[in-house]
Design a protein around this motif. Structure first.
Motif: not given
Length: 531
Positions: A256-261, A265-274, A476-482
């Motif tokens: 998760a920290k690779n995406f600046g989080l 838990d913060k990554l799960k929260e972000l993806l759930r919101g998306q 945010a994470p997906a952008k990095k992948a893209a």
């Protein structure tokens, strides 16, 4: 000034206007009196130049300004006297052979907005299909994120590259012995089996090792986007700088920290919101379509063909652009032509619904505030280069039509929200698949009203495509992948991703049937070019 109505049929109006020569001349005299005090001429004191000399010096310009000014005034008077509400900018033509000293005769042609009875907002019933986001869906999303962000590590120099391995390569391409533009790259990353490069390119690199050099021969596809390379045979000199193998991707706090989080838990929260935002967007699409179908079912009135033509042209241009980027443009254009009347039906429906929504909004005092409009302009200005943003904002302020087109989508959303508040809404919990099926079913129902019924498989594809257009796509994470993926896609040998079939595009066009009743007309000034 004489104004005579020459046509009054349906929504079409036409007028013949005569501006007497003596009125034009009087306007020129008035203009001369205004500018004379500022005119300078050798031998005369400032402000003392005779009117006949001023006319001789500036007469041609003053005449043109007077005629243009009086044409605008006469058209405005025609609109006001006849209480006309133009659907689009009137067509105004000056009579052939006009010259100074003669009466000016004009023809004015236009379409007016229809008289629309304010639709009732009572009795609207909408079922809202909601989709709960589960923990399993969140973990699936994380898994896809990990799949799109694989890490690679250097392999042993003796390792032979196989499917799934990543190569770091330099290459130079030649056609007929000559290097071509875009056919050269250094440190390009290529995953074997990804299908990122043209057919045959990756296959011939299977089995190479770090440090190998190889010349491969390929043929560009006949429908390759660079026309000068389409169907041509090419040679690529390839140097393999490194063979890499996929590393282990652990889904933990470090991932998760690779995406600046802060952590997992913060990554799960972000993806759930998306995911919630995505499904909320689908729910709104389903609700809006249900609402618009109810409005459309109760109203059938003539609409200005100019507005329909403008809406159709917008749809058609969009589809032509998609066809040009597809793998088989000719086939896509052929299918589009076969369904051209369907697209015109869609355009007419959009205009009619737009007029209905506009009438509802005006009757119920739905407004876009100056603050909201200012935010819209600022957001739109971000599409332009920094040095052009100020010019764009001035353009919007000076061109009412451009401002209306910018304002229209927000106004539409506000009217739709107003109607949602008035409607009786019942909730039903469904799966995402059921929600997509409901949207598809509504598309099928609408298609049945058209001359040619759309194919169900195409609609299903379009329903899925509509997910991708939701605001939640901005992850945010997906952008990095893209971004990582794009690096490969920009390579000259990369093949273009398959485009959606025209039928799916058609359903996507239907996705947002309602358009505001903004009067569309060519802007007088060119807007700044986007980045």
């Amino acid at each position: 000034m004489q104004i005579k109505e020459t046509a009054n049929e349906g929504l079409k109006r036409a007028y013949a206007i005569t501006i007497p020569a003596k009125e034009i001349d009087a306007r020129i005299d008035s203009q001369i009196k205004k500018i004379a005090p500022q005119v300078k001429m050798p031998g005369f004191r400032p402000g003392k130049v005779p009117a006949n000399l001023v006319r001789k010096m500036h007469g041609e310009q003053l005449h043109a300004e007077a005629v243009n000014e009086m044409i605008r005034e006469s058209v405005d008077k025609t609109m006001a006297d006849n209480k006309l509400k133009p659907a689009m900018q009137p067509k105004v033509e000056l009579g052939e052979g006009y010259e100074e000293g003669k009466d000016a005769t004009l023809t004015v042609e236009l379409e007016v907005l229809p008289e629309v009875d304010t639709p009732s907002t009572d009795g609207l019933k909408i079922e809202r299909l909601t989709v709960p986001v589960t923990d399993e869906q969140v973990m699936d999303a994380i898994g896809k994120l990990a799949e799109n962000n694989k890490s690679y590590k250097d392999a042993a120099k003796t390792k032979k590259a196989a499917e799934g391995d990543q190569l770091i390569i330099d290459f130079v391409g030649r056609v007929d012995g000559e290097e071509f533009e875009g056919g050269k790259a250094e440190d390009a990353a290529l995953v074997l089996g990804s299908g990122m490069f043209i057919p045959g390119f990756e296959d011939q690199l299977t089995g190479v090792k770090t440090g190998d050099s190889k010349t491969i021969e390929v043929t560009f596809p006949e429908d390759y986007q660079a026309k000068h390379l389409a169907g041509k045979k090419a040679e690529f000199d390839v140097t393999v700088k490194q063979v890499k193998v996929e590393g282990d991707t652990k889904i933990d706090d470090d991932f998760a920290k690779n995406f600046g989080l802060d952590g997992l838990d913060k990554l799960k929260e972000l993806l759930r919101g998306q995911l919630e935002q995505e499904t909320a967007g689908l729910t709104r699409t389903q609700m809006k379509r249900s609402l618009l179908d109810q409005l459309a079912a109760g109203h059938d009135f003539a609409v200005p063909q100019g507005m329909v033509d403008a809406e159709f042209d917008q749809i058609w241009n969009q589809l032509q652009q998609e066809a040009a980027r597809s793998e088989n443009p000719e086939e896509m254009l052929k299918e589009m032509e076969a369904e051209k009347e369907d697209y015109r039906h869609i355009a007419e429906r959009r205009v009619r619904l737009g007029l209905l929504l506009s009438e509802i909004g005006q009757a119920n005092n739905v407004q876009v505030t100056s603050q909201e409009m200012s935010m819209l302009i600022q957001q739109a200005a971000q599409q332009y280069r920094a040095e052009d943003r100020e010019r764009f904002m001035q353009y919007i302020q000076q061109e009412p039509m451009a401002a209306a087109q910018l304002r229209a989508p927000l106004y539409e959303d506000k009217v739709v929200d107003f109607l949602f508040d008035k409607a009786e809404i019942t909730d039903r919990e469904v799966t995402r698949e059921e929600l997509e099926a409901a949207i598809e079913a509504e598309e099928n129902t609408e298609a049945a009203k058209k001359p040619a019924k759309k194919k169900a498989p195409a609609k299903k594809a379009a329903a899925k495509k509509s997910d991708e257009k939701k605001p939640a796509e901005k992850k945010a994470p997906a952008k990095k992948a893209a971004a990582k993926k794009d690096e490969g896609e920009k390579k000259p040998a990369a093949k273009k991703a398959p485009a959606k079939k025209p039928a799916a595009k058609k359903a996507a066009v239907k996705k947002d049937d309602a358009k505001p009743a903004a009067k569309k007309a060519p802007a007088k000034k060119a807007a700044p070019k986007k980045k």
